[in-house]
Design a protein around this motif. Sequence first.
Motif, PDB file in Angstrom:
ATOM      1  N   ILE A  50      11.115  96.354  24.015  1.00  0.00           N
ATOM      2  CA  ILE A  50      10.472  96.408  25.333  1.00  0.00           C
ATOM      3  C   ILE A  50      11.055  95.248  26.138  1.00  0.00           C
ATOM      4  CG2 ILE A  50       8.306  96.382  26.618  1.00  0.00           C
ATOM      5  CD1 ILE A  50       6.928  96.994  23.882  1.00  0.00           C
ATOM      6  N   PHE A  51      11.620  95.551  27.289  1.00  0.00           N
ATOM      7  CA  PHE A  51      12.337  94.543  28.070  1.00  0.00           C
ATOM      8  C   PHE A  51      11.431  93.889  29.105  1.00  0.00           C
ATOM      9  CE2 PHE A  51      15.507  97.512  26.505  1.00  0.00           C
ATOM     10  CZ  PHE A  51      16.475  96.667  25.991  1.00  0.00           C
ATOM     11  N   GLN A  52      11.925  92.799  29.677  1.00  0.00           N
ATOM     12  CA  GLN A  52      11.151  92.019  30.646  1.00  0.00           C
ATOM     13  C   GLN A  52      10.892  92.798  31.930  1.00  0.00           C
ATOM     14  OE1 GLN A  52      12.947  88.264  31.658  1.00  0.00           O
ATOM     15  NE2 GLN A  52      11.418  87.759  33.186  1.00  0.00           N
ATOM     16  N   ASP A  53      11.915  93.453  32.455  1.00  0.00           N
ATOM     17  CA  ASP A  53      11.810  94.137  33.743  1.00  0.00           C
ATOM     18  C   ASP A  53      11.758  95.650  33.520  1.00  0.00           C
ATOM     19  OD1 ASP A  53      11.956  95.159  36.268  1.00  0.00           O
ATOM     20  OD2 ASP A  53      13.779  94.106  36.856  1.00  0.00           O
ATOM     21  N   PRO A  54      10.581  96.250  33.600  1.00  0.00           N
ATOM     22  CA  PRO A  54      10.481  97.687  33.333  1.00  0.00           C
ATOM     23  C   PRO A  54      11.226  98.534  34.351  1.00  0.00           C
ATOM     24  CG  PRO A  54       8.416  96.865  34.227  1.00  0.00           C
ATOM     25  CD  PRO A  54       9.272  95.665  33.949  1.00  0.00           C
ATOM     26  N   PHE A  55      11.357  98.033  35.585  1.00  0.00           N
ATOM     27  CA  PHE A  55      12.034  98.839  36.606  1.00  0.00           C
ATOM     28  C   PHE A  55      13.515  98.999  36.282  1.00  0.00           C
ATOM     29  CE2 PHE A  55      13.782  99.777  40.863  1.00  0.00           C
ATOM     30  CZ  PHE A  55      12.972 100.845  41.197  1.00  0.00           C
ATOM     31  N   SER A  56      14.164  97.903  35.849  1.00  0.00           N
ATOM     32  CA  SER A  56      15.588  97.991  35.547  1.00  0.00           C
ATOM     33  C   SER A  56      15.856  98.707  34.228  1.00  0.00           C
ATOM     34  CB  SER A  56      16.209  96.594  35.510  1.00  0.00           C
ATOM     35  OG  SER A  56      15.655  95.824  34.469  1.00  0.00           O
ATOM     36  N   SER A  57      14.841  98.831  33.362  1.00  0.00           N
ATOM     37  CA  SER A  57      15.047  99.518  32.093  1.00  0.00           C
ATOM     38  C   SER A  57      14.805 101.021  32.203  1.00  0.00           C
ATOM     39  CB  SER A  57      14.146  98.922  31.002  1.00  0.00           C
ATOM     40  OG  SER A  57      12.781  99.155  31.287  1.00  0.00           O
ATOM     41  N   LEU A  58      14.377 101.481  33.384  1.00  0.00           N
ATOM     42  CA  LEU A  58      14.160 102.911  33.620  1.00  0.00           C
ATOM     43  C   LEU A  58      15.161 103.407  34.659  1.00  0.00           C
ATOM     44  CD1 LEU A  58      10.253 102.846  33.875  1.00  0.00           C
ATOM     45  CD2 LEU A  58      11.597 103.633  31.916  1.00  0.00           C
ATOM     46  N   ASP A  59      15.709 104.585  34.456  1.00  0.00           N
ATOM     47  CA  ASP A  59      16.682 105.163  35.390  1.00  0.00           C
ATOM     48  C   ASP A  59      15.955 105.592  36.658  1.00  0.00           C
ATOM     49  OD1 ASP A  59      18.573 106.642  36.775  1.00  0.00           O
ATOM     50  OD2 ASP A  59      19.421 107.536  34.967  1.00  0.00           O
ATOM     51  N   PRO A  60      16.249 104.963  37.805  1.00  0.00           N
ATOM     52  CA  PRO A  60      15.512 105.298  39.035  1.00  0.00           C
ATOM     53  C   PRO A  60      15.782 106.713  39.524  1.00  0.00           C
ATOM     54  CG  PRO A  60      17.374 103.874  39.534  1.00  0.00           C
ATOM     55  CD  PRO A  60      17.278 103.923  38.037  1.00  0.00           C
ATOM     56  N   GLY A 120       6.393 113.822  35.697  1.00  0.00           N
ATOM     57  CA  GLY A 120       7.261 114.337  36.745  1.00  0.00           C
ATOM     58  C   GLY A 120       7.489 113.382  37.898  1.00  0.00           C
ATOM     59  N   LYS A 121       6.990 112.148  37.800  1.00  0.00           N
ATOM     60  CA  LYS A 121       7.158 111.163  38.863  1.00  0.00           C
ATOM     61  C   LYS A 121       8.348 110.245  38.570  1.00  0.00           C
ATOM     62  CE  LYS A 121       2.184 110.959  39.936  1.00  0.00           C
ATOM     63  NZ  LYS A 121       1.000 110.066  40.009  1.00  0.00           N
ATOM     64  N   TYR A 122       8.789 109.547  39.619  1.00  0.00           N
ATOM     65  CA  TYR A 122       9.911 108.615  39.490  1.00  0.00           C
ATOM     66  C   TYR A 122       9.389 107.182  39.340  1.00  0.00           C
ATOM     67  CZ  TYR A 122      13.027 112.419  40.790  1.00  0.00           C
ATOM     68  OH  TYR A 122      13.720 113.601  40.801  1.00  0.00           O
ATOM     69  N   PRO A 123      10.194 106.279  38.786  1.00  0.00           N
ATOM     70  CA  PRO A 123       9.719 104.906  38.539  1.00  0.00           C
ATOM     71  C   PRO A 123       9.139 104.214  39.763  1.00  0.00           C
ATOM     72  CG  PRO A 123      11.765 105.256  37.348  1.00  0.00           C
ATOM     73  CD  PRO A 123      11.532 106.488  38.194  1.00  0.00           C
ATOM     74  N   HIS A 124       9.708 104.446  40.952  1.00  0.00           N
ATOM     75  CA  HIS A 124       9.237 103.735  42.140  1.00  0.00           C
ATOM     76  C   HIS A 124       7.836 104.174  42.568  1.00  0.00           C
ATOM     77  CE1 HIS A 124      10.775 107.422  44.144  1.00  0.00           C
ATOM     78  NE2 HIS A 124       9.814 107.166  45.017  1.00  0.00           N
ATOM     79  N   GLU A 125       7.329 105.252  41.997  1.00  0.00           N
ATOM     80  CA  GLU A 125       5.999 105.738  42.347  1.00  0.00           C
ATOM     81  C   GLU A 125       4.892 105.052  41.552  1.00  0.00           C
ATOM     82  OE1 GLU A 125       5.803 110.130  43.281  1.00  0.00           O
ATOM     83  OE2 GLU A 125       7.670 110.104  42.111  1.00  0.00           O
ATOM     84  N   PHE A 126       5.262 104.105  40.695  1.00  0.00           N
ATOM     85  CA  PHE A 126       4.286 103.430  39.852  1.00  0.00           C
ATOM     86  C   PHE A 126       4.225 101.943  40.176  1.00  0.00           C
ATOM     87  CE2 PHE A 126       5.777 107.118  37.512  1.00  0.00           C
ATOM     88  CZ  PHE A 126       4.605 107.645  36.976  1.00  0.00           C
ATOM     89  N   SER A 127       3.106 101.321  39.837  1.00  0.00           N
ATOM     90  CA  SER A 127       2.976  99.868  39.960  1.00  0.00           C
ATOM     91  C   SER A 127       3.754  99.203  38.824  1.00  0.00           C
ATOM     92  CB  SER A 127       1.508  99.466  39.872  1.00  0.00           C
ATOM     93  OG  SER A 127       1.000  99.714  38.565  1.00  0.00           O
ATOM     94  N   GLY A 128       3.903  97.881  38.916  1.00  0.00           N
ATOM     95  CA  GLY A 128       4.617  97.150  37.872  1.00  0.00           C
ATOM     96  C   GLY A 128       3.962  97.299  36.509  1.00  0.00           C
ATOM     97  N   GLY A 129       2.639  97.224  36.464  1.00  0.00           N
ATOM     98  CA  GLY A 129       1.938  97.387  35.199  1.00  0.00           C
ATOM     99  C   GLY A 129       2.099  98.785  34.622  1.00  0.00           C
ATOM    100  N   GLN A 130       2.054  99.798  35.496  1.00  0.00           N
ATOM    101  CA  GLN A 130       2.253 101.174  35.032  1.00  0.00           C
ATOM    102  C   GLN A 130       3.669 101.385  34.524  1.00  0.00           C
ATOM    103  OE1 GLN A 130       1.041 103.064  38.721  1.00  0.00           O
ATOM    104  NE2 GLN A 130      -0.833 103.866  37.759  1.00  0.00           N
ATOM    105  N   ARG A 131       4.650 100.770  35.207  1.00  0.00           N
ATOM    106  CA  ARG A 131       6.033 100.899  34.741  1.00  0.00           C
ATOM    107  C   ARG A 131       6.202 100.261  33.362  1.00  0.00           C
ATOM    108  NH1 ARG A 131       7.560 100.304  40.380  1.00  0.00           N
ATOM    109  NH2 ARG A 131       7.737  98.034  40.148  1.00  0.00           N
TER     110      ARG A 131
END
Length: 230
Positions: free
Chosen positions: A69-79, A117-128
């Motif tokens: 599990i990485f520090q930055d969930p946004f960068s670890s998920l394909d946008p 079915g949602k994309y990463p940007h549709e979630f909060s940091g905690g949800q990501r």
Amino acid sequence: TAVDDVSFEIAAGRTLGVVGESGSGKSTLARMAMAFETPDAGQIAFEGQDIHALKPAALRRLRPAFQMIFQDPFSSLDPRRVVGWSIAEPLRAMGIRAPERVREAFEQVGLHPRDAGKYPHEFSGGQRQRIAIARAIVTRPRLLIADEAVSALDVSVQAQILNLLMDLQDDLGIGILFISHDLAVVASICDTLLVLQHGKVLEYGAASDILNAPAHSYTRSLLKAAGDRM
């Protein structure tokens, strides 16, 4: 030398905290434990097998058993991909099509399967970060390596993610290597503790013993910095 003569064990269902300031060797340790980097000497054994001595095919077969599990969930998920696709990616790498495992992982981290079915940007940091954890547990690993997994989150969200990790550990019996620069965070989740400075182990033992009676001045400085949050 990034990591110098470091030795530790993690039992199933237990959490080892590795704490130290930036540059202490924590992330290098995590990358070696994941077999992303190879140590110059020594052995990293998972369930009795030296992971750095395995042939590539054997390591690929074993890799689903230990996930990161990485520090930055946004960068670890394909946008560009919906999160359900990202969570299923480790299964595809194993040649497994199991949508029920993806649904199960969503529920285990406290999200609804319809969110797939949602994309990463549709979630909060905690949800990501919950999504990143779902991606890590979808292979049903026996060890999780969390490298600064809550440091990018607000304090209240940190507590929710830490509670989630502890609940998953209770439910699944997963061992956790939890890496952080923040001793207050580590103290809330870990059974044993390893204090690193400049790649060397300063203290290693039961977390309660080290926190209540630190033997090294560096550990005492980390405790002082954690202050009222402990």
